[in-house]
Design a protein around this motif. Structure first.
Motif, PDB file in Angstrom:
ATOM      1  N   SER A 116       0.829  -1.207   0.000  1.00 54.04           N
ATOM      2  CA  SER A 116       0.000   0.000   0.000  1.00 54.04           C
ATOM      3  C   SER A 116       0.862   1.256   0.000  1.00 54.04           C
ATOM      4  O   SER A 116       0.582   2.212  -0.732  1.00 54.04           O
ATOM      5  N   VAL A 117       1.912   1.253   0.801  1.00 59.43           N
ATOM      6  CA  VAL A 117       2.819   2.404   0.854  1.00 59.43           C
ATOM      7  C   VAL A 117       3.537   2.570  -0.483  1.00 59.43           C
ATOM      8  O   VAL A 117       3.647   3.685  -1.009  1.00 59.43           O
ATOM      9  N   LEU A 118       4.016   1.468  -1.072  1.00 57.22           N
ATOM     10  CA  LEU A 118       4.718   1.551  -2.355  1.00 57.22           C
ATOM     11  C   LEU A 118       3.815   2.088  -3.469  1.00 57.22           C
ATOM     12  O   LEU A 118       4.229   2.942  -4.256  1.00 57.22           O
ATOM     13  N   VAL A 119       2.586   1.609  -3.535  1.00 59.51           N
ATOM     14  CA  VAL A 119       1.651   2.078  -4.558  1.00 59.51           C
ATOM     15  C   VAL A 119       1.339   3.558  -4.348  1.00 59.51           C
ATOM     16  O   VAL A 119       1.330   4.346  -5.297  1.00 59.51           O
ATOM     17  N   THR A 120       1.109   3.954  -3.109  1.00 56.71           N
ATOM     18  CA  THR A 120       0.792   5.355  -2.808  1.00 56.71           C
ATOM     19  C   THR A 120       1.956   6.274  -3.139  1.00 56.71           C
ATOM     20  O   THR A 120       1.779   7.309  -3.798  1.00 56.71           O
ATOM     21  N   VAL A 121       3.157   5.898  -2.718  1.00 49.65           N
ATOM     22  CA  VAL A 121       4.344   6.720  -3.005  1.00 49.65           C
ATOM     23  C   VAL A 121       4.592   6.780  -4.510  1.00 49.65           C
ATOM     24  O   VAL A 121       4.879   7.853  -5.058  1.00 49.65           O
ATOM     25  N   GLY A 122       4.460   5.652  -5.191  1.00 49.93           N
ATOM     26  CA  GLY A 122       4.665   5.636  -6.640  1.00 49.93           C
ATOM     27  C   GLY A 122       3.656   6.505  -7.371  1.00 49.93           C
ATOM     28  O   GLY A 122       4.012   7.312  -8.232  1.00 49.93           O
ATOM     29  N   PHE A 123       2.381   6.382  -7.014  1.00 51.73           N
ATOM     30  CA  PHE A 123       1.329   7.138  -7.679  1.00 51.73           C
ATOM     31  C   PHE A 123       1.518   8.639  -7.475  1.00 51.73           C
ATOM     32  O   PHE A 123       1.563   9.412  -8.434  1.00 51.73           O
ATOM     33  N   PHE A 124       1.662   9.045  -6.223  1.00 51.45           N
ATOM     34  CA  PHE A 124       1.793  10.472  -5.966  1.00 51.45           C
ATOM     35  C   PHE A 124       3.171  11.001  -6.368  1.00 51.45           C
ATOM     36  O   PHE A 124       3.312  12.179  -6.697  1.00 51.45           O
ATOM     37  N   GLY A 125       4.178  10.139  -6.377  1.00 53.50           N
ATOM     38  CA  GLY A 125       5.499  10.557  -6.859  1.00 53.50           C
ATOM     39  C   GLY A 125       5.462  10.909  -8.342  1.00 53.50           C
ATOM     40  O   GLY A 125       6.011  11.937  -8.769  1.00 53.50           O
ATOM     41  N   LEU A 178       2.733  11.731 -10.069  1.00 56.10           N
ATOM     42  CA  LEU A 178       1.901  12.936 -10.210  1.00 56.10           C
ATOM     43  C   LEU A 178       2.685  14.197  -9.876  1.00 56.10           C
ATOM     44  O   LEU A 178       2.637  15.195 -10.602  1.00 56.10           O
ATOM     45  N   LEU A 179       3.425  14.149  -8.792  1.00 54.67           N
ATOM     46  CA  LEU A 179       4.233  15.303  -8.390  1.00 54.67           C
ATOM     47  C   LEU A 179       5.306  15.605  -9.432  1.00 54.67           C
ATOM     48  O   LEU A 179       5.531  16.765  -9.791  1.00 54.67           O
ATOM     49  N   GLY A 180       5.951  14.559  -9.950  1.00 53.73           N
ATOM     50  CA  GLY A 180       6.962  14.739 -10.987  1.00 53.73           C
ATOM     51  C   GLY A 180       6.385  15.387 -12.242  1.00 53.73           C
ATOM     52  O   GLY A 180       7.018  16.244 -12.862  1.00 53.73           O
ATOM     53  N   LEU A 181       5.170  14.994 -12.608  1.00 57.06           N
ATOM     54  CA  LEU A 181       4.513  15.599 -13.762  1.00 57.06           C
ATOM     55  C   LEU A 181       4.157  17.059 -13.497  1.00 57.06           C
ATOM     56  O   LEU A 181       4.352  17.929 -14.355  1.00 57.06           O
ATOM     57  N   MET A 182       3.646  17.336 -12.301  1.00 57.83           N
ATOM     58  CA  MET A 182       3.249  18.713 -11.983  1.00 57.83           C
ATOM     59  C   MET A 182       4.444  19.653 -11.871  1.00 57.83           C
ATOM     60  O   MET A 182       4.345  20.825 -12.222  1.00 57.83           O
ATOM     61  N   LEU A 183       5.571  19.154 -11.393  1.00 57.72           N
ATOM     62  CA  LEU A 183       6.763  19.991 -11.245  1.00 57.72           C
ATOM     63  C   LEU A 183       7.592  20.062 -12.519  1.00 57.72           C
ATOM     64  O   LEU A 183       8.576  20.791 -12.576  1.00 57.72           O
ATOM     65  N   GLY A 184       7.220  19.283 -13.524  1.00 58.65           N
ATOM     66  CA  GLY A 184       7.947  19.316 -14.785  1.00 58.65           C
ATOM     67  C   GLY A 184       9.182  18.449 -14.821  1.00 58.65           C
ATOM     68  O   GLY A 184       9.956  18.508 -15.772  1.00 58.65           O
ATOM     69  N   VAL A 185       9.402  17.628 -13.802  1.00 54.72           N
ATOM     70  CA  VAL A 185      10.553  16.718 -13.775  1.00 54.72           C
ATOM     71  C   VAL A 185      10.327  15.564 -14.754  1.00 54.72           C
ATOM     72  O   VAL A 185      11.239  15.134 -15.443  1.00 54.72           O
ATOM     73  N   LEU A 186       9.102  15.084 -14.803  1.00 56.11           N
ATOM     74  CA  LEU A 186       8.727  14.016 -15.732  1.00 56.11           C
ATOM     75  C   LEU A 186       7.869  14.612 -16.842  1.00 56.11           C
ATOM     76  O   LEU A 186       7.054  15.507 -16.604  1.00 56.11           O
ATOM     77  N   HIS A 187       8.055  14.114 -18.063  1.00 50.94           N
ATOM     78  CA  HIS A 187       7.321  14.633 -19.206  1.00 50.94           C
ATOM     79  C   HIS A 187       6.632  13.483 -19.925  1.00 50.94           C
ATOM     80  O   HIS A 187       7.261  12.495 -20.271  1.00 50.94           O
ATOM     81  N   VAL A 188       5.351  13.639 -20.146  1.00 49.82           N
ATOM     82  CA  VAL A 188       4.553  12.602 -20.807  1.00 49.82           C
ATOM     83  C   VAL A 188       5.059  12.368 -22.222  1.00 49.82           C
ATOM     84  O   VAL A 188       5.079  11.241 -22.707  1.00 49.82           O
ATOM     85  N   SER A 189       5.513  13.421 -22.882  1.00 51.83           N
ATOM     86  CA  SER A 189       5.952  13.279 -24.267  1.00 51.83           C
ATOM     87  C   SER A 189       7.190  12.391 -24.387  1.00 51.83           C
ATOM     88  O   SER A 189       7.461  11.849 -25.450  1.00 51.83           O
ATOM     89  N   ASP A 190       7.924  12.224 -23.311  1.00 51.33           N
ATOM     90  CA  ASP A 190       9.122  11.383 -23.333  1.00 51.33           C
ATOM     91  C   ASP A 190       8.789   9.898 -23.332  1.00 51.33           C
ATOM     92  O   ASP A 190       9.544   9.094 -23.852  1.00 51.33           O
ATOM     93  N   SER A 191       7.662   9.534 -22.704  1.00 47.80           N
ATOM     94  CA  SER A 191       7.389   8.109 -22.539  1.00 47.80           C
ATOM     95  C   SER A 191       5.904   7.832 -22.365  1.00 47.80           C
ATOM     96  O   SER A 191       5.290   8.314 -21.409  1.00 47.80           O
ATOM     97  N   GLY A 200      -4.428   0.889  -8.900  1.00 42.47           N
ATOM     98  CA  GLY A 200      -3.940   0.220  -7.695  1.00 42.47           C
ATOM     99  C   GLY A 200      -4.206   1.031  -6.439  1.00 42.47           C
ATOM    100  O   GLY A 200      -4.574   0.483  -5.400  1.00 42.47           O
ATOM    101  N   TRP A 201      -4.034   2.349  -6.541  1.00 43.09           N
ATOM    102  CA  TRP A 201      -4.260   3.195  -5.375  1.00 43.09           C
ATOM    103  C   TRP A 201      -5.727   3.157  -4.962  1.00 43.09           C
ATOM    104  O   TRP A 201      -6.046   3.118  -3.769  1.00 43.09           O
ATOM    105  N   GLY A 202      -6.628   3.134  -5.951  1.00 39.87           N
ATOM    106  CA  GLY A 202      -8.048   2.995  -5.636  1.00 39.87           C
ATOM    107  C   GLY A 202      -8.337   1.687  -4.912  1.00 39.87           C
ATOM    108  O   GLY A 202      -9.125   1.647  -3.963  1.00 39.87           O
TER     109      GLY A 202
END
Length: 175
Positions: A109-118, A120-133, A146-148
């Motif tokens: 549960s912790v791994l799924v939650t950290v992964g999901f919000f990690g 999301l946060l990366g996308l919002m901060l611009g660290v991760l880009h959807v166009s890359d992958s 999974g988080w649901g």
């Protein structure tokens, strides 16, 4: 998914019941009506149903009635029988956790939650880009699902709310 369960109660209940055989049967039933290959997942069934034409919706209602007969032949006399399978599955999982106190569900549960919000946060901060992958979007969708499920495991679901919606939809309008 609530609309699907309201309009096609038997197919909707089978699609959301977490029993692969029943989900597959529901997908096959809709595939025949819609004329497209519907994947045996609740999400794919819901999306296929959402894009249906009025004629296909009418045919789907008839298919739901046929599906009800098939399910009744298998021993499911009411839609509630299908819905109780998923509820029993969650209850068994929670009972196991109470009896054995395994750290695995909590760790997952912790791994799924950290992964999901990690992500999301990366996308919002611009660290991760959807166009890359595109794989990033696939992973985000899987982690979101999974988080649901994690939240449903630990806190229950709103299935009673869905049942109320179905009952209200089936009630005759006040004149």
């Amino acid at each position: 998914m609530g609309f699907l369960k309201t309009v096609l109660p038997w197919i909707g209940a089978a699609a959301t019941g977490n029993v692969p055989m029943l989900v597959s049967m529901a997908a096959n039933q809709l595939s025949g009506v819609l004329g497209v290959d519907v994947k045996p997942t609740a999400d794919a069934i819901s999306k296929a149903f959402a894009g249906a034409t009025p004629e296909q919706l009418q045919a789907a209602k008839l298919a739901d009635q046929d599906f009800a007969l098939k399910m009744q032949a298998l021993g499911f006399q009411q839609v509630k029988d299908l819905e109780s399978i998923a509820a029993g599955d969650r209850k068994d999982a929670r009972s196991m956790q109470v009896a054995q106190r395994s750290p695995v569900p909590a760790a997952l549960s912790v791994l799924v939650t950290v992964g999901f919000f990690g992500i999301l946060l990366g996308l919002m901060l611009g660290v991760l880009h959807v166009s890359d992958s595109q794989a990033l979007l696939l992973m985000l969708g899987s982690l979101g699902t999974g988080w649901g499920m994690v939240m449903a495991f630990w806190f229950g679901t709103t299935s009673d709310s869905g049942r109320k919606t179905d009952l209200l939809a089936a009630a005759e309008p006040v004149k």
